[in-house]
Each structure stands twice: as structure tokens, then as C-alpha cells.
Design a protein around this motif. Structure first.
Motif, PDB file in Angstrom:
ATOM      1  N   GLY A   5       4.777 -12.703  -1.021  1.00 44.26           N
ATOM      2  CA  GLY A   5       5.417 -11.877   0.014  1.00 44.26           C
ATOM      3  C   GLY A   5       4.771 -10.507   0.098  1.00 44.26           C
ATOM      4  N   ILE A   6       4.523  -9.907  -1.046  1.00 43.00           N
ATOM      5  CA  ILE A   6       3.893  -8.581  -1.055  1.00 43.00           C
ATOM      6  C   ILE A   6       2.481  -8.687  -0.462  1.00 43.00           C
ATOM      7  CG2 ILE A   6       2.984  -6.736  -2.514  1.00 43.00           C
ATOM      8  CD1 ILE A   6       5.218  -7.361  -4.506  1.00 43.00           C
ATOM      9  N   ARG A   7       1.780  -9.723  -0.891  1.00 43.96           N
ATOM     10  CA  ARG A   7       0.394  -9.903  -0.439  1.00 43.96           C
ATOM     11  C   ARG A   7       0.339  -9.967   1.090  1.00 43.96           C
ATOM     12  NH1 ARG A   7      -4.030 -12.721   0.623  1.00 43.96           N
ATOM     13  NH2 ARG A   7      -5.777 -12.502  -0.808  1.00 43.96           N
ATOM     14  N   LYS A   8       1.240 -10.769   1.644  1.00 49.86           N
ATOM     15  CA  LYS A   8       1.255 -10.975   3.089  1.00 49.86           C
ATOM     16  C   LYS A   8       1.559  -9.659   3.809  1.00 49.86           C
ATOM     17  CE  LYS A   8       3.431 -13.999   6.383  1.00 49.86           C
ATOM     18  NZ  LYS A   8       4.760 -14.579   6.591  1.00 49.86           N
ATOM     19  N   SER A   9       2.503  -8.922   3.255  1.00 52.27           N
ATOM     20  CA  SER A   9       2.976  -7.709   3.902  1.00 52.27           C
ATOM     21  C   SER A   9       1.936  -6.578   3.826  1.00 52.27           C
ATOM     22  CB  SER A   9       4.285  -7.328   3.221  1.00 52.27           C
ATOM     23  OG  SER A   9       4.634  -6.038   3.500  1.00 52.27           O
ATOM     24  N   LEU A  10       1.197  -6.520   2.713  1.00 45.55           N
ATOM     25  CA  LEU A  10       0.269  -5.403   2.538  1.00 45.55           C
ATOM     26  C   LEU A  10      -1.017  -5.542   3.352  1.00 45.55           C
ATOM     27  CD1 LEU A  10       0.427  -4.484  -1.252  1.00 45.55           C
ATOM     28  CD2 LEU A  10       1.742  -3.565   0.647  1.00 45.55           C
ATOM     29  N   THR A  11      -1.321  -6.760   3.816  1.00 47.13           N
ATOM     30  CA  THR A  11      -2.618  -6.936   4.475  1.00 47.13           C
ATOM     31  C   THR A  11      -2.749  -6.132   5.768  1.00 47.13           C
ATOM     32  OG1 THR A  11      -1.724  -9.019   5.240  1.00 47.13           O
ATOM     33  CG2 THR A  11      -3.361  -9.142   3.505  1.00 47.13           C
ATOM     34  N   GLY A  69      -6.910  -0.202   3.229  1.00 48.58           N
ATOM     35  CA  GLY A  69      -7.182  -0.054   1.801  1.00 48.58           C
ATOM     36  C   GLY A  69      -6.459  -1.062   0.927  1.00 48.58           C
ATOM     37  N   HIS A  70      -5.926  -2.130   1.545  1.00 48.25           N
ATOM     38  CA  HIS A  70      -5.120  -3.069   0.743  1.00 48.25           C
ATOM     39  C   HIS A  70      -5.977  -3.932  -0.184  1.00 48.25           C
ATOM     40  CE1 HIS A  70      -6.457  -5.678   4.059  1.00 48.25           C
ATOM     41  NE2 HIS A  70      -6.332  -6.652   3.190  1.00 48.25           N
ATOM     42  N   LYS A  84      -8.212  -3.571  -2.473  1.00 49.48           N
ATOM     43  CA  LYS A  84      -8.250  -3.280  -3.896  1.00 49.48           C
ATOM     44  C   LYS A  84      -6.852  -3.406  -4.503  1.00 49.48           C
ATOM     45  CE  LYS A  84     -10.421  -0.168  -7.085  1.00 49.48           C
ATOM     46  NZ  LYS A  84     -10.527  -1.333  -7.970  1.00 49.48           N
ATOM     47  N   VAL A  85      -5.851  -2.970  -3.730  1.00 48.80           N
ATOM     48  CA  VAL A  85      -4.488  -2.955  -4.262  1.00 48.80           C
ATOM     49  C   VAL A  85      -4.011  -4.368  -4.577  1.00 48.80           C
ATOM     50  CG1 VAL A  85      -2.114  -2.251  -3.793  1.00 48.80           C
ATOM     51  CG2 VAL A  85      -3.992  -0.841  -2.971  1.00 48.80           C
ATOM     52  N   ILE A  86      -4.430  -5.351  -3.761  1.00 48.72           N
ATOM     53  CA  ILE A  86      -3.856  -6.684  -3.966  1.00 48.72           C
ATOM     54  C   ILE A  86      -4.593  -7.526  -5.013  1.00 48.72           C
ATOM     55  CG2 ILE A  86      -2.865  -6.788  -1.639  1.00 48.72           C
ATOM     56  CD1 ILE A  86      -5.063  -8.694  -0.834  1.00 48.72           C
ATOM     57  N   GLU A  87      -5.644  -6.985  -5.605  1.00 46.41           N
ATOM     58  CA  GLU A  87      -6.356  -7.740  -6.645  1.00 46.41           C
ATOM     59  C   GLU A  87      -5.437  -8.290  -7.740  1.00 46.41           C
ATOM     60  OE1 GLU A  87      -9.629  -5.435  -8.111  1.00 46.41           O
ATOM     61  OE2 GLU A  87     -10.714  -5.601  -6.192  1.00 46.41           O
ATOM     62  N   PRO A  88      -4.581  -7.453  -8.333  1.00 39.62           N
ATOM     63  CA  PRO A  88      -3.707  -7.998  -9.395  1.00 39.62           C
ATOM     64  C   PRO A  88      -2.759  -9.092  -8.891  1.00 39.62           C
ATOM     65  CG  PRO A  88      -3.268  -5.642  -9.027  1.00 39.62           C
ATOM     66  CD  PRO A  88      -4.443  -5.996  -8.195  1.00 39.62           C
ATOM     67  N   ILE A  89      -2.432  -9.058  -7.589  1.00 36.71           N
ATOM     68  CA  ILE A  89      -1.565 -10.115  -7.047  1.00 36.71           C
ATOM     69  C   ILE A  89      -2.285 -11.452  -7.149  1.00 36.71           C
ATOM     70  CG2 ILE A  89      -0.384 -11.002  -5.008  1.00 36.71           C
ATOM     71  CD1 ILE A  89      -0.047  -8.201  -4.005  1.00 36.71           C
ATOM     72  N   MET A 134      -3.382   4.547  -3.853  1.00 33.15           N
ATOM     73  CA  MET A 134      -3.958   4.308  -2.528  1.00 33.15           C
ATOM     74  C   MET A 134      -3.156   4.978  -1.416  1.00 33.15           C
ATOM     75  SD  MET A 134      -6.293   3.047  -0.587  1.00 33.15           S
ATOM     76  CE  MET A 134      -7.241   2.124  -1.785  1.00 33.15           C
ATOM     77  N   TRP A 135      -1.821   4.905  -1.480  1.00 28.04           N
ATOM     78  CA  TRP A 135      -1.031   5.346  -0.322  1.00 28.04           C
ATOM     79  C   TRP A 135      -0.079   6.515  -0.581  1.00 28.04           C
ATOM     80  CZ3 TRP A 135      -0.595  -0.390  -0.747  1.00 28.04           C
ATOM     81  CH2 TRP A 135      -1.591  -1.035   0.013  1.00 28.04           C
ATOM     82  N   PHE A 136       0.446   6.599  -1.788  1.00 24.21           N
ATOM     83  CA  PHE A 136       1.536   7.559  -1.990  1.00 24.21           C
ATOM     84  C   PHE A 136       1.064   8.947  -2.388  1.00 24.21           C
ATOM     85  CE2 PHE A 136       4.072   3.593  -3.330  1.00 24.21           C
ATOM     86  CZ  PHE A 136       4.147   3.203  -2.014  1.00 24.21           C
TER      87      PHE A 136
END
Lengths: 310, 499
Positions: free
Chosen positions: A244-250, A254-255, A257-262, A303-305
Motif C-alpha cells: 500500500g505504501i509503495r503504491k501510494s508513494l510512486t 524522489g520516491h 530511493k525511499v521505496i528501496e527498503p519496501i 526526502m520530504w519532511f
């Protein structure tokens, strides 16, 4: 969208989810303690361990016991893992992001806070506890429903979703990890009642009904863990939350790099089977998943905050 | 009390049957906004009076409850500071609007523009040629020694020579009904969101009145504000990035900051959301990285806006924003240093400024002002304090004001001591007989004193709100209208009358 605002809605969602989870787990746990025959039960300390509140609890030299533990988990304002603290933190974050949320969200979060402030410390004993914990869960449900039905699908929504699902990953891994090792390490001969514990675990993760329908009436440890980790249609399962997170962040810049651990976590889960795991392997597996979640959280933050200054 | 024993406005002339709500409505010798001295409603108020005369106490109460409900639902609140906590309170609102005839308002509006032109010329002059000192119109020391004079602004020339882009000028009416300027708020004037919300509430609770009344709308204020701010943008892009800079949730006007940002479609930012780079450009931190900012509508006082230049301990400002402003890379509204004209000593020189800079006669009256720094004035003030209002030169929000006729001996003595110690810090004015308007308090309609704060926007063009925010003292006889001190507010109607 301002980095600060993104950060605050993310934390609002995390704290709301946390408040609900603590209420849900505490409720189940307290029922379990009443149901299990003397000598087969877990200790109250397990509840503290689930939420990593054990160390601070001991620092304050409080004696382990039902009332002291529950007071600490429900009402203690300085305990960062208490319901009251979580609700208060959710409110603080909602207060300064009112303009990107549907109007009723602030109102409901504020009401939740007013309710907790008035009743948390009066709801420690067995008589009032159930009512309070159920109410917290219901109010959080109402808020989630409000967000789901009225929040425009913008970046705000994506950060809410990130906070919400990441907190679920955190809770699910902690509940499973802690309960599994607590059950294993008990010096108990009579294991006839262990299925009650596993049913409790499923219940605390809103999975018991679905488990019975798809697996069967008896809660078995390995099947239960596989279910809450891998059942991709179950909203508290790890596969559901990570995907769910993966789908939402795309949609966000800059997503990648962030989604690598997912992706790493999903690969790990893909070959996971609780039946083939020793207690030691299980412990390491859960820790590895938690590290993925932590890296995801840190990645989103940088990345974002915090938004770099150049 | 039998009102007939007194002169002034007495309702129920002749044998008319009086609605119990209005029983004993009596406004002494004050100018009443609704009822003329013959006891009959003024032209602009006729329909309003007929309406409130036709309803009974229950319906009055219902409308009031509806108003309170609307305010709560709309989330209109303000923060009250107290010793241990800050609490959000619902905005106190009176259901009976205040009316002013359009033809009566237009010259006032023109006069406010005149005043704004002169004040901005003055600020520009002070930070540039300083002609007004060399020509002997204003003694330089009273300006240059004022804490609101900021030497960091010397030599600056903002677009259109406009410094005080948003000005809230407090007006009152004396017994003769004439408008007087009480003060000009040029730093970070607040209240405009409440003006807008008051109209929203009134439309909800008195919808039938809008059918027959021709009332000038106020709701394009956010658009006018946006246009004015956009006109200041240093980059000539069609959609400049405008932000509203707030000190944060604990500021008493946070509601208004959020409201204005929201209604302009601008972002509400805190100091930490902005930064200035080595090229003196202002950026906001977004999830997509840094985005350049063109215009900052700041709701933070000068002293806190840039720790590099002003107070180094400020946690709410933006380090370097003054560098960016001086390089003309960002517009700041109001411009830093504008407060130099927001001083009650300077106030007394405004009529002179109008003559000096504009070569015009001032068309809006000022209140006679005694400057305690002048010996003759000081002696007069000390001897007549019981008849005067004494004000600190630099405070806002009614802080530190002594109302001679309403204060006790001890307060007066304390005030005299302060004047003797720091005469430059005090001015005094005669106690004005503020006008009254019918206000629903204690289950009845009673006269209460009020003022009016119109807002003037000064960018490429000058624009004045039709009417403004009317604040009303809810306590009987009180002249204190500040919301932080128990004041309420009313919707203000500029009414067009049919020929």
C-alpha cells in the motif's frame, strides 16, 4: 506542499493509528489475562514490551502489576507509548494542518483529545477500562472513515496513508515478535490454552474472523503468523501495508530511493513461512523487517519532511 | 430609571407601543448609530429597526443562538492569553448590524486614502531624504529615537513607495456624529478575518434582511489583498509565490493568519519553513525541494522578523530575510520599518504631513493630542488627568491605556509617575464620547459604545474596505472595545439608499 505540513500530517496519522492500536492490543490483552488459567498466562510485562515501554517503566521503579501497567499504558502523559500521549500528539499535529484537511477532522481529533483527557485516568480499573478502550477504537475508526471518504487524493492523503500504514507495520511486527518470544520462553507444561493467546493476537490485529473463515476455527501459531504477515487482502498484514505504501508513494518526486527498503521487505516476505522458522530465526526475521520499516521512515523524513536547503 | 428625565435619545416618542426588548433604550448624549436624536431610526437603519422591533424576546434569543452556533461551526475563534494556558474562545458577536449610509461613507473612504498616501510618503521620506526634518515640520529626534525607527531600512525604496501596505485605522464618532481617527495600525493590524466572518454569520442568521437591503459586499477582501500583494512581486511572473508568515499557533491572531492564507490560496508558513540562500533569495521548503518565494505577508513584528538584523533570540523569524528584501529579491508586507508611523506621537503630526507631502487639507479629523514630551502639554495633562485618556505611544491592543474618568486614584497616581519618568512615551487625549449602537445584552437591547476599523490596502492602487470591523464594548458605559478585554463585534453595513 510544505515539508513541515507533510511531516505533521504524517505524524498525525501515525499517532492516531498508535492510539487505536494500543487501545486494541491492551483490550485484548486484558481479556486474555482474565481467560487464561493461572500458571499459563503471560505477564503484564509482555504488554509493556510490545510497545517498548518496559525500559522507561522500570526506570521509574514502578512495580509490575495490572493497575500500574495499565495506568502507564492508558493515561500516563509522559509515556510516549500511552494512549493519552498519542492522542495528544495527534491533536497537536492536526491543529497546525487544519487547512489541508477536511474541516471535520480537526473537530473530531479535538473531541477525541477532550474525551481522553477527561476519561483516560478514570478508566484504569477493570470496570471502566473496556468501555474506554472500545470508545477510543471507535472514535479512531470514525476518523479514518472521515479521511477515507472526504480527503482529496492529494499529497496530504499520501502522507496520511504513509503514516497510517507504517505505524501498522510497526505494531504488527511488535505484537508478533513479542508475543511469539513470550510464549516460547514460558516455562509452562500445559500448552492446551496457547490457542487462546494466538486467537487474542489475531483479534488484536482485527484478523480473527477472517482467519477462521479462511484457515479454520483453531488458532495455531504458525498459521496465525503467516496470516498476519502474508495475507495481502488483510488491512493489517505486512504485505498489505508495505504494498500500500509503495503504491501510494510512486506519485511523489524522489520516491525511488525511499521505496528501496519496501522492496527488500516484500522479497523477504515472499519466501517467508513461519513453519520453517526456529524461534531464533523468527526473532531475527522480525528485527530485519523492523529495520526496513525504520529505514523507510528515515528515508521519507530526509526526502520530504526536512527538505534540503538547496 | 425613567428615561424622560434625561436629554438625548429616547425611544418611544409619542404613543407608540414599545417592544419590551427596546424598553428604556436610551443613549444619553451620545451619537447613536441607529436612532437619531428625534427618537426615530436613521434612514440607513429603518429596515433594521423595523425588523428588530417586530420580533419578541424568544426570537431574538433564537437568532443569537443561531449566531453562536454558526460561529462555533465555522471555527471562528481567538486566543486569550492567561497565566497558565492559552485558550481558544469563540468570537463574541452581536447580532444587530451597524449601518452607515453609502453617501456618508464615501468621503471617509477617500479621506483614508489621502491619509495612507501621506503616511507612506512620510515613511519613505524618513528612510530616505528626511526632508520633513530639514524643513522643520517634525523634530527629527522624536522619529529617530523611536524604537519603531529601524536604521536597517535606510535607503530602501520599495515598489510604488508603498511601505504600509495593509493599514487598520481606528475611527470613532463623537457626539456630533463626525468621524475621528483614533490611531493608525501600520505594523501587523489584525481583525479583517472577523469582519469577513461577521458578514457570513449575519447572512446565515438574518437572511431576510438582505432581500430588501442594498449592502456593499465585503467578501472580495482576500482577492484585493492578493492583488495588492502580487503587485509587489519583484519577479514579474504572472503567478508570484505569496506566503503568509505566522509566528505560530500560540499567536492570538493565528486563526486570522490561517483564514487569510486559505482564502487567498496562499501557503501559511512558519519561520522554519523559509530560508535565504547565499544569493539572498528566499525559498520555502516543500516536499519537492526549495521553491522561490516572491512576496511575504508577514504577521510577525519587525523585531522578530530576522535574527540576523533585529532580535537575535527570535525563534519565529527568517534569518537573512532582510538581506533578501534589501536586494529587492522579495517583497515584505508591511515593509520593515513601517511602524515608524505607528506611534501616537507621530499621529499628532499626520495633518501636517498631509499638507506637507500632498499639499491638501486633511479631510478626516484627528483627535486633539497632548504630547507629554512638551512641557506645557505635560503640565496640562498632569493637572487634568481625570478628564483625559492617557496612552503609551508605542503599545497596541489597548495595553497600558488609562481612561481618566473611569480610573481610581491609585491608577491615576501611578500613571502620573510614569509620565514624569518617560514623557516621550505618553500622549493624552480628551475622553471622547464614542457613539453607541443598539446591542443585545442581558436579554435586552441596550446602547453600547463602538468604534470602526477599516482596512486600507496600498500597493499599485489604494483600496479601502467598505466599512470595516466594528468593535463594541459589551459592558455598560465601557469604552474598551478590544476583544482581549471583553469587547464584541458587529457586522458593519454600508447601505445604498434608493433615490
Amino acid at each position: 506542499m510544505l515539508a513541515r505540513v507533510a511531516d505533521r500530517v504524517y505524524w498525525m496519522a501515525r499517532y492516531l493509528e498508535r492510539a487505536e492500536s494500543i487501545a486494541r492490543v491492551t483490550n485484548t490483552f486484558s481479556h486474555l489475562m482474565m481467560d487464561l488459567p493461572i500458571g499459563t498466562e503471560l505477564t503484564w510485562r509482555t504488554l509493556l514490551e510490545i510497545f517498548e515501554a518496559d525500559k522507561d517503566f522500570r526506570k521509574q521503579e514502578i512495580a509490575y502489576g495490572e493497575i500500574s501497567t495499565l495506568e502507564y499504558m492508558i493515561a500516563r502523559p509522559e509515556n510516549m507509548s500511552s494512549i493519552f500521549y498519542s492522542v495528544k500528539a495527534a491533536r497537536e499535529n492536526a491543529r497546525t494542518t487544519r487547512d489541508v484537511l477536511p474541516e471535520e477532522v480537526w473537530e473530531s481529533v479535538n473531541e477525541l483529545y477532550v474525551y481522553s483527557k477527561e476519561f483516560a485516568h478514570k478508566s484504569i480499573d477493570r470496570r471502566n477500562r473496556f468501555n474506554f478502550l472500545t470508545n477510543i477504537v471507535k472514535r479512531c475508526h470514525a476518523l479514518n472513515g472521515l479521511l477515507m471518504t472526504s480527503q482529496i487524493r492529494d499529497h496530504t492523503y499520501r502522507f496520511i496513508k504513509l503514516g497510517h500504514l507504517l505505524e501498522r507495520i510497526d505494531i504488527t511486527t511488535r505484537v508478533v515478535g513479542t508475543v511469539y518470544s513470550a510464549v516460547e520462553s514460558r516455562d509452562v507444561k500445559n500448552r492446551a490454552f496457547d490457542s487462546l493467546i494466538w486467537a487474542g493476537l489475531l483479534e488484536s490485529l482485527s484478523a480473527i474472523g477472517n482467519y477462521r473463515r479462511s484457515i479454520g476455527p483453531m488458532a495455531e501459531p504458525h498459521a496465525a503468523i503467516n496470516f498476519v504477515f502474508l495475507q495481502g487482502r488483510l488491512p493489517r498484514s505486512l504485505v498489505f501495508c508495505f504494498s500500500g505504501i509503495r503504491k501510494s508513494l510512486t506519485c511523489l518526486n524522489g520516491h525511488e530511493k525511499v521505496i528501496e527498503p519496501i522492496d527488500e521487505a516484500l522479497v523477504m516476505l515472499d519466501s517467508f513461512n513461519a513453519e520453517k522458522m526456529s524461534p531464533k530465526m523468527m526473532k531475527i526475521f522480525v528485527q530485519d523487517l523492523q529495520i526496513c520499516a525504520e529505514r523507510l521512515s528515515l528515508g521519507a523524513t530526509s526526502m520530504w519532511f526536512s527538505s534540503s536547503s538547496s | 430609571m425613567h428615561s424622560s428625565e434625561y436629554e438625548g435619545v429616547v425611544l418611544g416618542f409619542g404613543d407608540e407601543i414599545i417592544n419590551p426588548l427596546w424598553k428604556d433604550y436610551y443613549s444619553d448624549n451620545f451619537f447613536d448609530e441607529m436612532i437619531a436624536s428625534d427618537g426615530m431610526p436613521r434612514n440607513a437603519s429603518k429596515g433594521l429597526y423595523d425588523f428588530f422591533n417586530s420580533i419578541d424576546e424568544k426570537e431574538m434569543q433564537d437568532r443569537r443562538t443561531a449566531g453562536e452556533l454558526a460561529i462555533r461551526e465555522m471555527g471562528v475563534s481567538f486566543t486569550v492569553y492567561s497565566a497558565d494556558s492559552n485558550t481558544d474562545r469563540d468570537w463574541p458577536f452581536d447580532v444587530i448590524p451597524r449601518t452607515i449610509e453609502g453617501s456618508e461613507w464615501d468621503p471617509v473612504s477617500e479621506s483614508l486614502k489621502q491619509r495612507s498616501r501621506a503616511l507612506n510618503e512620510f515613511i519613505h521620506d524618513v528612510y530616505n531624504e528626511q526632508r520633513i526634518f530639514s524643513d522643520g515640520i517634525i523634530p527629527s529626534e522624536i522619529v529617530l529615537k523611536s524604537p519603531n525607527f529601524k536604521s536597517a531600512c535606510l535607503g530602501m525604496s520599495p515598489p510604488f513607495r508603498a511601505w504600509a501596505h495593509i493599514c487598520g485605522t481606528d475611527l470613532v464618532r463623537d457626539t456630533d456624529g463626525e468621524f475621528y481617527v483614533l490611531e493608525d495600525n501600520l505594523r501587523v493590524p489584525s481583525g479583517v478575518a472577523y469582519m469577513l466572518e461577521n458578514r457570513e454569520v449575519t447572512k446565515r442568521i438574518l437572511p431576510e434582511l438582505f432581500e430588501h437591503y442594498d449592502i456593499r459586499p465585503v467578501d472580495d477582501y482576500p482577492l484585493q489583498l492578493y492583488k495588492m500583494l502580487a503587485s509587489l512581486s519583484p519577479r514579474k511572473n504572472p503567478k508570484p509565490t505569496i506566503v503568509v508568515l505566522t509566528p505560530g499557533i500560540f499567536n492570538s491572531a493565528y486563526f486570522e493568519h490561517a483564514f487569510l492564507a486559505h482564502s487567498m490560496g496562499a501557503e501559511l508558513v512558519e519561520g522554519g519553513d523559509l530560508f535565504v540562500d547565499d544569493h539572498n533569495i528566499v525559498f520555502k521548503r516543500t516536499i519537492d525541494g526549495a521553491v522561490r518565494v516572491d512576496v511575504v505577508y508577514r504577521r510577525i513584528d519587525d523585531d522578530f522578523i530576522d535574527p540576523e538584523v533585529f532580535r537575535p533570540d527570535s525563534m519565529v523569524g527568517v534569518p537573512g530575510i532582510m538581506r533578501a528584501w534589501r536586494d529587492n529579491n522579495v517583497a515584505i508586507a508591511n515593509a520593515p520599518g513601517s511602524g515608524v508611523a505607528d506611534d501616537k506621537v507621530i499621529y499628532s503630526f499626520v495633518p501636517e504631513m498631509i499638507r506637507y507631502y500632498l499639499d491638501e487639507e486633511p479631510t478626516l479629523a484627528s483627535v486633539e493630542t497632548y504630547l507629554c514630551m512638551n512641557e506645557a502639554d505635560r503640565i496640562y495633562v498632569l493637572n487634568n488627568i481625570e478628564r483625559l485618556v492617557v496612552k503609551p505611544a508605542n503599545e497596541s491592543g489597548g495595553q497600558g491605556v488609562l481612561i481618566g474618568p473611569h480610573s481610581n486614584r491609585e491608577e491615576k497616581e501611578k500613571c502620573k509617575e510614569s509620565i514624569a519618568k518617560q514623557p516621550r512615551n505618553y500622549i493624552a487625549q480628551p475622553t471622547l464620547s464614542l457613539s453607541t449602537a443598539p446591542t443585545y445584552v442581558d436579554g435586552k437591547i441596550n446602547p453600547r459604545h463602538l468604534d470602526l476599523r477599516p482596512f486600507i490596502l496600498h500597493g499599485r492602487d489604494i483600496w479601502v474596505t467598505p466599512g470595516g470591523l466594528t468593535r463594541v464594548a459589551l459592558k455598560r458605559g465601557s469604552l474598551v472595545v478590544n476583544s482581549s478585554q471583553g469587547g464584541g463585534s458587529k457586522d458593519t453595513w454600508i447601505v445604498e439608499l434608493k433615490e
